[in-house]
Write a protein that holds these residues in place. Sequence first.
Motif, short mmCIF file in Angstrom:
data_model
loop_
_atom_site.label_atom_id
_atom_site.label_comp_id
_atom_site.label_asym_id
_atom_site.label_seq_id
_atom_site.Cartn_x
_atom_site.Cartn_y
_atom_site.Cartn_z
N HIS A 110 0.82 -1.31 0.07
CA HIS A 110 0.01 -0.05 -0.15
C HIS A 110 0.92 1.24 -0.01
O HIS A 110 0.35 2.18 -0.40
CB HIS A 110 -1.22 0.08 1.13
N LEU A 111 1.92 1.18 0.39
CA LEU A 111 2.71 2.48 0.40
C LEU A 111 3.87 2.37 -0.81
O LEU A 111 3.95 3.40 -1.53
CB LEU A 111 3.52 2.51 1.91
N PHE A 249 -3.91 3.84 5.68
CA PHE A 249 -3.65 3.67 4.37
C PHE A 249 -4.08 2.40 3.82
O PHE A 249 -3.95 2.36 2.69
CB PHE A 249 -2.17 3.82 4.30
N ALA A 252 -7.86 2.67 2.81
CA ALA A 252 -8.08 3.90 1.82
C ALA A 252 -8.76 3.55 0.44
O ALA A 252 -9.63 4.21 0.13
CB ALA A 252 -6.70 4.56 1.68
N THR A 302 0.16 9.16 1.42
CA THR A 302 -0.50 7.79 1.52
C THR A 302 -1.02 7.37 2.84
O THR A 302 -1.83 6.47 3.04
CB THR A 302 0.63 7.05 1.07
N MET A 303 -0.11 7.52 3.94
CA MET A 303 -0.52 7.13 5.25
C MET A 303 -1.74 7.82 5.69
O MET A 303 -2.46 7.19 6.59
CB MET A 303 0.90 7.57 6.12
N GLY A 305 -4.38 8.40 3.97
CA GLY A 305 -5.23 7.75 2.75
C GLY A 305 -5.50 8.43 2.07
O GLY A 305 -6.62 8.11 1.31
N SER A 308 -1.14 9.00 -3.59
CA SER A 308 0.15 9.19 -3.28
C SER A 308 0.37 10.09 -4.59
O SER A 308 -0.14 11.23 -4.68
CB SER A 308 1.04 8.01 -3.56
#
Length: 328
Positions: A110-111, A249, A252, A302-303, A305, A308
């Motif tokens: 996700h990141l 995240f 999201a 990103t963290m 939500g 990016s």
Amino acid sequence: MEPIGIERLSGLIAFARAGSLGSYIAAAKSLAISPSAVSKSVQRLERHLGVTLFTRTTRSLKLTPEGRELHERAVRLLRDAEEIEQAARAVRAEPAGSLRIAAPLPLGLHLIAPLLPAFRERHPKVTIDLRLDDRLVDIVDQGIDVAVRIGDLTDSRLLSRRLSPLRLCAFASPAYLAARGTPAHPDDLAAHDTVNLRYQSSGQTFRWPFLAGGREIDILPPSGILVDASEAVVAILAAGGGIGISASFIAAPYVARGELVPVLADFAVERDTITALWPSSRRANPAVRAFLDHLRSNADRTMAGAPSTPGSARAKAISARKPQGSRP
């Protein structure tokens, strides 16, 4: 003194990595060669030195007393060789070469993974080797260039940079809330179906943290469903399984599609920190510096939500070439 040859140097490197990782397979993976190549290099080294370096069984690979005595010296040799390589890369200035990145599965999915196309577009001479594993690995011994972890980890061999706090919130599907109602306080969760996470490493059940009355509390609601992967928690919640806790995240994409909504958002907490770690020997590596800058510039969004980086120029160009009315 007899000059050391390339073959013997390769044997020392294979020995150092196999001794640190405990298997030929793991050493081969970190060195990007085959397990048989690692085994043969070590065997040639043993014949040259006249000592047995490993005790081998079908399930394990252990250093002999002679092997333990030589292993630390071989590790120092490997680190010196890596520092020489890093210095040579720094001279080039332009980011290039292989970049080995390690992260737990949720952070990787996700990141990090969504950021890689834009990074590669900006630095096409860098090749990415992303390794996802929820177990903590020795970054130096496994030849990792950058690791991303949850929490502040201390290791004198590593440099670190805090990226973003980790926000934890409760979520549920709109359909579940329409049928069962929306809790107004953590105490109300006792009347709801809940889905919870069980840690793979310890087997313990996750205690739900909330910020109430200016202090952090945690509860352990009775859960009808326990899983050992955070992605499974949000998938079950989106299917109407109840209420559960997730990092923002991870949830999201489901929130963006309308499949999940935050619950008890006023009680959400920020816990731990997402941290980037890298060996001190990689300090001057242009690819490492470039990736850390790219990661830092996108991590907060990103963290939290949010999306990016915007779509890459290549993706925009592809979209622009689609005829009107075509399906996405």
